[in-house]
Write an enzyme that holds these catalytic residues in place. Sequence first.
Site, mmCIF file in Angstrom:
data_model
loop_
_atom_site.group_PDB
_atom_site.id
_atom_site.type_symbol
_atom_site.label_atom_id
_atom_site.label_comp_id
_atom_site.label_asym_id
_atom_site.label_seq_id
_atom_site.Cartn_x
_atom_site.Cartn_y
_atom_site.Cartn_z
ATOM 1 N N LYS A 199 36.377 39.144 51.181
ATOM 2 C CA LYS A 199 36.387 39.668 49.810
ATOM 3 C C LYS A 199 35.548 38.794 48.894
ATOM 4 C CE LYS A 199 40.872 39.405 49.606
ATOM 5 N NZ LYS A 199 42.316 39.516 49.313
ATOM 6 N N THR A 258 42.841 41.297 36.135
ATOM 7 C CA THR A 258 42.632 41.453 37.579
ATOM 8 C C THR A 258 43.825 40.931 38.381
ATOM 9 O OG1 THR A 258 41.485 39.336 37.555
ATOM 10 C CG2 THR A 258 40.107 41.317 37.444
ATOM 11 N N GLY A 300 46.576 40.944 40.763
ATOM 12 C CA GLY A 300 47.031 41.853 41.823
ATOM 13 C C GLY A 300 45.930 42.545 42.610
ATOM 14 N N THR A 301 44.674 42.172 42.393
ATOM 15 C CA THR A 301 43.580 42.870 43.096
ATOM 16 C C THR A 301 43.705 42.761 44.618
ATOM 17 O OG1 THR A 301 42.252 40.883 42.815
ATOM 18 C CG2 THR A 301 41.835 42.677 41.269
ATOM 19 N N GLY A 302 43.990 41.549 45.105
ATOM 20 C CA GLY A 302 44.029 41.343 46.557
ATOM 21 C C GLY A 302 45.170 42.105 47.214
ATOM 22 N N CYS A 303 46.355 42.060 46.575
ATOM 23 C CA CYS A 303 47.524 42.791 47.119
ATOM 24 C C CYS A 303 47.222 44.276 47.137
ATOM 25 C CB CYS A 303 48.749 42.556 46.234
ATOM 26 S SG CYS A 303 49.150 40.824 45.994
HETATM 27 N N1 LIG Z 1 35.772 42.051 38.478
HETATM 28 C C1 LIG Z 1 35.808 42.849 39.553
HETATM 29 N N2 LIG Z 1 35.222 44.071 39.513
HETATM 30 C C2 LIG Z 1 35.256 44.884 40.601
HETATM 31 N N3 LIG Z 1 35.843 44.549 41.762
HETATM 32 C C3 LIG Z 1 36.428 43.344 41.861
HETATM 33 C C4 LIG Z 1 36.468 42.426 40.765
HETATM 34 N N4 LIG Z 1 37.155 41.310 41.150
HETATM 35 C C5 LIG Z 1 37.546 41.535 42.421
HETATM 36 N N5 LIG Z 1 37.105 42.740 42.870
HETATM 37 C C6 LIG Z 1 37.378 43.352 44.180
HETATM 38 O O1 LIG Z 1 38.798 43.391 44.326
HETATM 39 C C7 LIG Z 1 39.155 43.213 45.689
HETATM 40 C C8 LIG Z 1 40.081 42.000 45.804
HETATM 41 O O2 LIG Z 1 39.259 40.842 45.803
HETATM 42 P P1 LIG Z 1 39.667 39.423 45.234
HETATM 43 O O3 LIG Z 1 38.625 38.484 45.704
HETATM 44 O O4 LIG Z 1 39.919 39.518 43.761
HETATM 45 O O5 LIG Z 1 41.055 39.210 45.988
HETATM 46 P P2 LIG Z 1 42.132 38.091 45.821
HETATM 47 O O6 LIG Z 1 41.538 36.844 45.298
HETATM 48 O O7 LIG Z 1 42.825 37.988 47.122
HETATM 49 O O8 LIG Z 1 43.097 38.693 44.745
HETATM 50 P P3 LIG Z 1 44.434 37.998 44.181
HETATM 51 O O9 LIG Z 1 44.003 36.975 43.206
HETATM 52 O O10 LIG Z 1 45.163 39.141 43.601
HETATM 53 O O11 LIG Z 1 45.124 37.352 45.349
HETATM 54 C C9 LIG Z 1 37.841 43.073 46.445
HETATM 55 O O12 LIG Z 1 37.449 44.350 46.912
HETATM 56 C C10 LIG Z 1 36.874 42.566 45.372
HETATM 57 O O13 LIG Z 1 35.524 42.822 45.671
HETATM 58 C C1 LIG Z 2 54.300 37.465 44.937
HETATM 59 C C2 LIG Z 2 52.814 37.373 44.874
HETATM 60 N N1 LIG Z 2 52.094 37.704 45.967
HETATM 61 C C3 LIG Z 2 50.748 37.639 45.936
HETATM 62 C C4 LIG Z 2 50.091 37.232 44.787
HETATM 63 C C5 LIG Z 2 48.564 37.171 44.833
HETATM 64 O O1 LIG Z 2 47.946 36.820 43.771
HETATM 65 C C6 LIG Z 2 50.877 36.897 43.655
HETATM 66 N N2 LIG Z 2 50.319 36.504 42.489
HETATM 67 N N3 LIG Z 2 52.230 36.982 43.729
#
Ligand SMILES: Nc1ncnc2c1ncn2[C@@H]1O[C@H](COP(=O)(O)OP(=O)(O)OP(=O)(O)O)[C@@H](O)[C@H]1O
Ligand SMILES: Cc1ncc(CO)c(N)n1
Length: 301
Positions: free
Chosen positions: A193, A227, A229-232
């Site tokens: 990602k 942003t 919760g994007t990864g979840c």
């Molecule tokens: N500003 C943005 N605009 C569009 N897409 C984004 C943006 N930020 C992240 N993404 C996308 O969101 C998805 C999650 O990526 P990200 O790298 O944010 O995950 P993460 O760090 O695991 O998230 P979290 O912080 O919630 O754990 C990926 O598909 C990434 O390309």
């Molecule tokens: C409980 C939980 N799981 C995952 C994330 C990822 O950012 C978060 N902030 N909180």
Amino acid sequence: MSTGSAGSGVGREGAAGAGAVPPRVLTVAGSDSGGGAGIQADLKTMLALGTHGMSVITAVTAQNSLGVQGAWPLPVEAVRAQYRSVVDDIGVQAVKTGMLASAELVEAVAGLLAGSRAPVVVDPVGVSKHGDALLAASALDSVRTKLLPVATVATPNLDEVTQLTGVRAQSERDFRRAAEAVLAFGPQWVVIKGGHLAGDSGEAVDLLTDGSQEYWLRAPRHDSRHTHGTGCTLASAIAAQLAKGQPVPQAVTAAKEYVTGAIAAGFSLGAGIGPVDHGWALGRGTGWGTDVGAGAASDEG
Ligand SMILES: Nc1ncnc2c1ncn2[C@@H]1O[C@H](COP(=O)(O)OP(=O)(O)OP(=O)(O)O)[C@@H](O)[C@H]1O
Ligand SMILES: Cc1ncc(CO)c(N)n1
């Protein structure tokens, strides 16, 4: 190596009709009291994508737009019991893992999933957006050797790639090397990602690969602060699409489209980083993305 783009199909297509059993998706993750990440994000995503979401809670966090104020892992026995309750009676067609907190929980969950016939999406959550630890450093080795080998798809962000493999990806050119390093631990597919990549391309780029096929997923980068919760959201959207029977490339492409829409519609809550809007694809459009201003969370005192 083949490269390409898979067809998409975000939304509720494939959802069960009246009387039919819906696709069932299980999240094994931590609770986010603020409702933007963790279990809460997963269940909202699963509903929005036309599936029945179920949960095994691994830890409870006190969390809001400003950070994580506290975290309490559950006993291994409570995690095992939740899993057995869901799997033995209801059945699951895809599983997603998120925050697992400790080596003990990582090993217990990996042991349960080793016997799963359903595809498994592993989001190897390390820290929150604010940098708060959600996984003990002592658990990293269990993630590498026990959890990643049972993953159908692993979805590390760039910091998690560095923690797990030592590879420090600084541009898209490094993504293939990062992917190979993660694949060496045994997941069938990996999504690298690129959300954390600082750059001026105007795109948020991820790489999906199984080591032979390669898909570059590109979406407009939204200049949004909200942003949380994007990864979840991405990982549970992948699991929901897999539960509906999509092959991995189509599932990840549709999930990327869903998370991009959710980020575009993200909204302000509290004084810090607001959540993405999980409801954006439901057709009614929440409209919360129009900034309601910080302090909205103080309504209830
Ligand atoms: N500003 C943005 N605009 C569009 N897409 C984004 C943006 N930020 C992240 N993404 C996308 O969101 C998805 C999650 O990526 P990200 O790298 O944010 O995950 P993460 O760090 O695991 O998230 P979290 O912080 O919630 O754990 C990926 O598909 C990434 O390309
Ligand atoms: C409980 C939980 N799981 C995952 C994330 C990822 O950012 C978060 N902030 N909180």
